[in-house]
Design an enzyme around this catalytic site. Structure first.
Site, mmCIF file in Angstrom:
data_model
loop_
_atom_site.group_PDB
_atom_site.id
_atom_site.type_symbol
_atom_site.label_atom_id
_atom_site.label_comp_id
_atom_site.label_asym_id
_atom_site.label_seq_id
_atom_site.Cartn_x
_atom_site.Cartn_y
_atom_site.Cartn_z
ATOM 1 N N SER A 226 6.021 21.882 19.288
ATOM 2 C CA SER A 226 6.622 21.696 20.767
ATOM 3 C C SER A 226 5.413 22.905 21.160
ATOM 4 C CB SER A 226 7.843 22.127 20.666
ATOM 5 O OG SER A 226 8.380 21.854 22.114
ATOM 6 N N ASP B 182 9.232 15.447 20.777
ATOM 7 C CA ASP B 182 9.138 16.808 20.588
ATOM 8 C C ASP B 182 9.454 16.958 18.973
ATOM 9 O OD1 ASP B 182 10.259 19.441 20.111
ATOM 10 O OD2 ASP B 182 9.988 19.806 22.302
#
Length: 303
Positions: free
Chosen positions: A45, A159
């Site tokens: 991320s 993510d």
């Protein structure tokens, strides 16, 4: 005879956690200033974002850009997706990054780099270490319900922090002196009082009705938070609930991952450093990361 201090090579692991990840910049700055050579980076991320930008040699330019962002600028970067897979597409953010960095292939980077994403269909993490740097970063930062997923080679990716908030495993075969991991899931701490910079009068650009609706919605949420009286009222804050839910999940997973893969050195950034979407607080987040590296790594270096 003058003895020169040997450069220490490092595998750097950068964790997920939204805007708290700007602390990664401060950690990198400290490492560079104190004789560490970063040979490998793995990130999830925001960790993939900062790590990829650094590997491309563009961190200084990005740092200046993000430090200049105001709350208004952050809202302007959010683009409505107009579909049910995510509130925002992320295209505007990535276009800003593309303009800043240019188009880069991971294989061409001078530093080994791996971005970690989550394969929704297979339910497992994916290591992206070749191909487009932008595609890898875009997939790794696709927070579910916030940013739309990324279709990549027949996979639907989101993510990386969902399954691996602190991705140490991709660095296990590195031939470096040590592995340093930065977790954004540290325990809450008593932090220095935040310095509030007075708002400056700026010319507001024209907005589409959709951008205006987004801004008014977020402003309404902020006004609500400023006047909240009960826990029940706080529950209506969708973004706050999502942020806290993701934090709770990632904090638990991070503890398990760190128990399974123990780095040589762990730097923990407290979860209360800033909100997940408070990228306009870059200055203090970067400074905190630098100070935390000095506190942990500086102490180890003097032992």
């Amino acid at each position: 005879m003058v003895m020169h201090k040997k450069t220490r090579t490092v595998s750097l692991v950068l964790g997920s956690g939204g805007a708290r990840g700007l602390a990664h910049i401060g950690v990198i700055q400290w490492l560079e200033e104190h004789g560490y050579e970063i040979k490998s980076i793995a990130g999830s991320s925001i960790g993939a974002l900062i790590g990829g930008i650094y590997a491309a040699g563009k961190l200084e330019g990005y740092t200046q850009w993000v430090k200049a962002l105001s709350k208004h600028d952050v809202l302007q970067l959010l683009d409505f997706a107009f579909n049910i897979s995510g509130i925002f597409s992320g295209d505007r953010v990535m276009q800003e990054l593309r303009d800043l960095l240019g188009d880069v292939q991971i294989q061409e980077l001078p530093i080994s780099f791996t971005a970690v994403a989550t394969d929704l269909d297979a339910g497992r993490e994916v290591w992206l270490n070749k191909g487009s740097l932008f595609d890898a970063i875009r997939a790794s930062i696709a927070i579910p319900t916030i940013f739309t997923p990324v279709a990549y080679k027949g996979r639907l990716l989101v993510d990386g922090g969902l399954l691996n908030p602190v991705p140490i495993a991709p660095t296990m075969d590195d031939l470096t002196d040590s592995t340093i991991a930065v977790s954004l899931s540290g325990k809450e701490e008593v932090l220095p009082k935040r310095i509030v910079i007075p708002k400056q009068t700026i010319r507001q650009p024209d907005h589409s009705r959709y951008q205006t609706a987004i801004r008014e919605f977020v402003d309404g949420v902020q006004r609500h938070l400023a006047t909240k009286k009960t826990p029940q009222e706080d529950a209506v804050n969708m973004f706050d609930i999502l942020s806290r839910s993701l934090d709770a999940m990632q904090n638990t997973i991070a503890r398990f991952k760190l128990a399974a893969y123990n780095p040589d050195c762990l730097l923990e950034i407290p979860v209360n450093l800033c909100g997940m979407f408070e990228f306009y607080r870059a200055e203090e987040s970067i400074a905190f990361g630098y100070a935390r590296a000095e506190h942990v790594l500086g102490k180890k270096g003097s032992e």
